[in-house]
Design an enzyme around this catalytic site. Structure first.
Site, PDB file in Angstrom:
ATOM      1  N   ASP A 182       0.815  -1.211   0.000  1.00 15.64           N
ATOM      2  CA  ASP A 182       0.000   0.000   0.000  1.00 15.64           C
ATOM      3  C   ASP A 182       0.851   1.263   0.000  1.00 15.64           C
ATOM      4  OD1 ASP A 182      -2.645   1.189   0.094  1.00 15.64           O
ATOM      5  OD2 ASP A 182      -2.130   1.832   2.119  1.00 15.64           O
ATOM      6  N   LEU A 263      -7.991   5.996   2.787  1.00 12.41           N
ATOM      7  CA  LEU A 263      -8.078   7.149   1.890  1.00 12.41           C
ATOM      8  C   LEU A 263      -6.780   7.426   1.139  1.00 12.41           C
ATOM      9  CD1 LEU A 263     -10.067   9.579   4.204  1.00 12.41           C
ATOM     10  CD2 LEU A 263     -10.925   8.399   2.188  1.00 12.41           C
ATOM     11  N   ARG A 264      -5.777   6.568   1.349  1.00 12.92           N
ATOM     12  CA  ARG A 264      -4.504   6.802   0.657  1.00 12.92           C
ATOM     13  C   ARG A 264      -4.691   6.729  -0.856  1.00 12.92           C
ATOM     14  NH1 ARG A 264      -1.236   3.566   3.349  1.00 12.92           N
ATOM     15  NH2 ARG A 264      -0.424   5.226   4.668  1.00 12.92           N
ATOM     16  N   ALA A 265      -5.533   5.825  -1.329  1.00 13.77           N
ATOM     17  CA  ALA A 265      -5.750   5.697  -2.768  1.00 13.77           C
ATOM     18  C   ALA A 265      -6.323   6.977  -3.358  1.00 13.77           C
ATOM     19  CB  ALA A 265      -6.678   4.517  -3.050  1.00 13.77           C
ATOM     20  N   VAL A 268      -3.446   9.520  -3.591  1.00  9.87           N
ATOM     21  CA  VAL A 268      -2.489   9.151  -4.640  1.00  9.87           C
ATOM     22  C   VAL A 268      -3.092   9.404  -6.019  1.00  9.87           C
ATOM     23  CG1 VAL A 268      -1.271   7.212  -5.705  1.00  9.87           C
ATOM     24  CG2 VAL A 268      -1.251   7.476  -3.236  1.00  9.87           C
TER      25      VAL A 268
END
Length: 669
Positions: A182, A263-265, A268
């Site tokens: 991730d 919420l990292r996606a 990014v």
């Protein structure tokens, strides 16, 4: 290779994208592509004499070489590309403190590691999926915090460590830990081209480079300069790119539709879409940027278990982008944008969601292949077609007895250089690594008067006083599955349950960082389906394709396991094996066949390999042959229903009680 090239260039434009994970088969120039990126990156300004590449405009206030005042000189140097070898030590990664000088002289002597060298540059890890767990933990900390910490018994050093993380891997050799997976912003799947003309051009250029490297470099120098200039121009344009509310809604809608964790996606994807616009020379993010960003940022975040292949449903992606294009978030489901909806007049906004839900139910209802021998499309006579495995479940922990010294993992007890807990102190045999402070002081205390130490003076320490920690943690093992695929196991319902159990154990092996191997025996021989590997995904694929039927050559299966372990012990002597024999214990043929199986079991047990027998015998009449095999192998026999972690049956988690010979050999060692 266009998609890989784009992903690397986007990170060059905006390092905040978060790096690239390159997945592909061997021999596809993954490493060559990554190393070529360093030559395109612009030079960076650094403080003169700083080993940590501090930026003169914003030096690190905690830099070990600081403080950097305004009078400090500055210069420029190329952006660094630091390679982190798979077998690197922890001290080489984070740096090392000279603990002996720190204690005896009060000098904080720190030698920077690779994380310091990679600051403001590129950290490249080839075969990142083979990296040891404790090194993965260090990378996760540095990637999350942007700093590296070295803590040793009250002596600490910290410095900035922000880098572009690039990793390459061959999925056949094992998967990556989800936590590190991730952390990579983007992922790219590559394979060698199958077009003969393109392959010929690759070979032609490689031969030209080998014949005259300087002339080859000069031939492409102009194009590389133009590419480097385009990177600089895109970096300058990046702050001016606008991410509209529509584009942001599309990004968050896509992430929600594909049910990615956290919420990292979303973040990014937003950074990638902005970088794409800047790379194209635009100041506005378009729908095509959002789509490309999703294709790069989401596939590796869609995995739900280690057997899922990364990827996206492109039709679902297009429907989500269209559904959330050019409309106010407070509007109803209908698309009132100027270009109209994809369904035409009166189509309604709910159609895309309905279409997305439709295929899933139909796919899950596909009938199983016919297993009747001799039918069209089935296996040869006397065999049954492969059947699907039952749903996997969480299994009980099976361990190898004693204490090993193998590769760090999560299964059996082992002495480790990092992680785990301290069990005792010992004299260091080489450089002092992990100081045991209490033991060191205890060893030095009786000699202070003889060494002339007076009150108020520093502790008088000598080399013989130092003690270091002996730590105990967990190791990964070689789990060798020996699966009975004979006719006595071929009942469809029972084989589905057996495959489900093995699949569950495979998932457990993935989580515990084991190597796995798989042998099947049926008909007249045993076959090594999967040589020992870290690729649990490959093991699951072999299991799903496993046909059944024929006789039960039990002795052949055990002898093949004996030979496989012998060869693997030469390759990896510290990794201890655990044999999982899945059978009902019946050996087809005369009494001699059963006697051969008993002798083979005794031979396998003599190697000291730990074993567990998964008893697949069912029905009102039980012969107990699997239990007899377990006794000969010095291991327990476990019924299928006892493998579940939530089973009420009592399953012994270690094998020591049933293997006295193993305990004796451990004591002798």
């Amino acid at each position: 290779m266009d998609r890989l090239r784009l992903a690397l260039l986007l990170n060059a434009v905006s390092p905040q994208v978060g790096g690239v994970l390159v997945r592909g088969e061997k021999g596809t120039a993954k490493s060559t592509m990554v190393r070529a990126l360093a030559g395109l990156l612009p030079d960076i300004a650094v403080v003169d004499g700083c080993r940590f590449a501090c930026d003169p405009a914003a030096p690190d206030p905690q830099c070990p070489d600081g403080p950097h005042t305004g009078a400090s000189g500055s210069g420029r140097r190329p952006t660094s590309l630091v390679e982190l070898p798979v077998g690197v030590s922890e001290d080489r990664v984070v740096g090392s403190l000279d603990l002996e000088r720190a204690l005896a002289e009060g000098v904080k002597a720190y030698e920077p590691g690779l994380l310091a060298a990679a600051h403001r540059g590129v950290l490249y890890i080839d075969e990142v999926n083979l990296l040891h767990d404790h090194l993965v933990d260090l990378l996760l900390d540095a990637a999350a915090m942007g700093r590296s910490y070295v803590e040793r018994e009250g002596v600490s050093v910290r410095h900035a460590s922000r880098f572009l993380l690039v990793g390459t891997m061959n999925p056949e050799e094992g998967e990556l830990r989800p936590q590190l997976l991730d952390r990579f912003g983007l992922t790219v799947e590559i394979a060698a081209t199958r077009e003969p003309q393109e392959r010929a051009e690759v070979v032609r250029r490689r031969l030209a480079h080998d014949a005259d490297p300087a002339a080859f470099a000069a031939r492409w120098a102009a194009e590389e300069r133009a590419l480097a200039a385009r990177i600089v121009a895109a970096r300058e344009l990046l702050p001016q790119v606008e991410l509209s509310d529509t584009a942001l809604r599309q990004i968050t809608a896509v992430c929600a539709a594909f049910e990615v964790d956290g919420l990292r996606a979303d973040i990014v994807m937003a950074r990638t879409a902005v970088a794409l616009a800047a790379w194209a020379g635009r100041t506005q993010v378009l729908a095509e940027d959002v789509r490309t960003a999703a294709e790069l940022a989401l596939p590796h975040r869609r995995r739900r278990n280690p057997f899922d292949a990364p990827g996206l449903d492109e039709s679902k992606l297009d429907e989500t982008l269209e559904q959330f294009a050019d409309r106010d978030p407070d509007d109803g489901p209908e698309d009132d944008g100027p270009e109209g909806g994809p369904d035409g007049p009166g189509g309604g906004g709910g159609a895309p969601a309905d279409r997305a839900d439709g295929p899933a139910d139909g796919a899950s209802a596909a009938p199983e292949p016919d297993s009747t021998p001799g039918t069209a499309g089935s296996a040869p006579a006397g065999e049954h077609s492969p059947v699907a495995a039952d749903q996997p479940y969480r299994t009980r922990l099976l361990q190898v007895p004693g204490t090993g010294e193998g590769v760090q993992g999560r299964r059996s007890r082992a002495r480790t250089e990092s992680g785990g807990h301290t069990v005792r102190a010992a004299r260091p045999t080489g450089a002092l690594q992990r100081l045991h402070l209490t033991a060191t002081l205890t060893a030095a205390a009786p000699h202070q008067l003889a060494r002339g130490r007076r009150t108020g003076q520093p502790l008088a320490l000598r080399r013989d006083d130092f003690r270091q920690q002996v730590r105990e943690g967990r190791e990964g093992n070689l789990v060798l599955f020996v699966v009975d695929a004979s006719g006595s196991m071929a009942a469809r319902q029972r084989m589905s349950a057996v495959k489900g159990a093995v699949l569950s154990l495979l998932m457990d092996a993935y989580q515990r960082r084991d190597k796995i191997g798989m042998i099947s025996f049926r008909g007249g021989s045993a076959e090594l389906l999967l040589p020992p590997t870290s690729s649990v995904e490959a093991g699951a694929a072999r299991l799903q394709q496993l046909p059944t039927g024929g006789r039960t050559p039990l002795a052949a299966g055990l002898l093949r396991a004996h030979e496989t372990l012998r060869v693997e012990r030469l390759r990896d002597p510290l990794r201890r094996p655990l044999v999982v024999l899945v059978t009902d214990g019946r050996a087809t043929g005369s009494r001699a066949a059963l006697d051969d199986a008993r002798r083979a079991a005794v031979l396998l047990a003599a190697t000291g390999a730990a074993s567990v027998v998964v008893d697949c015998e069912s029905g009102p009449v039980r012969l107990g042959l699997a239990g007899e095999l377990a006794s000969l192998l010095h291991g327990p026999a476990v019924r299928l229903d006892e493998l579940r972690a939530d089973s009420v049956a009592s399953l012994v988690q270690t094998l020591t009680a049933s293997r006295p010979s193993a305990r004796s050999s451990q004591k002798a060692a």
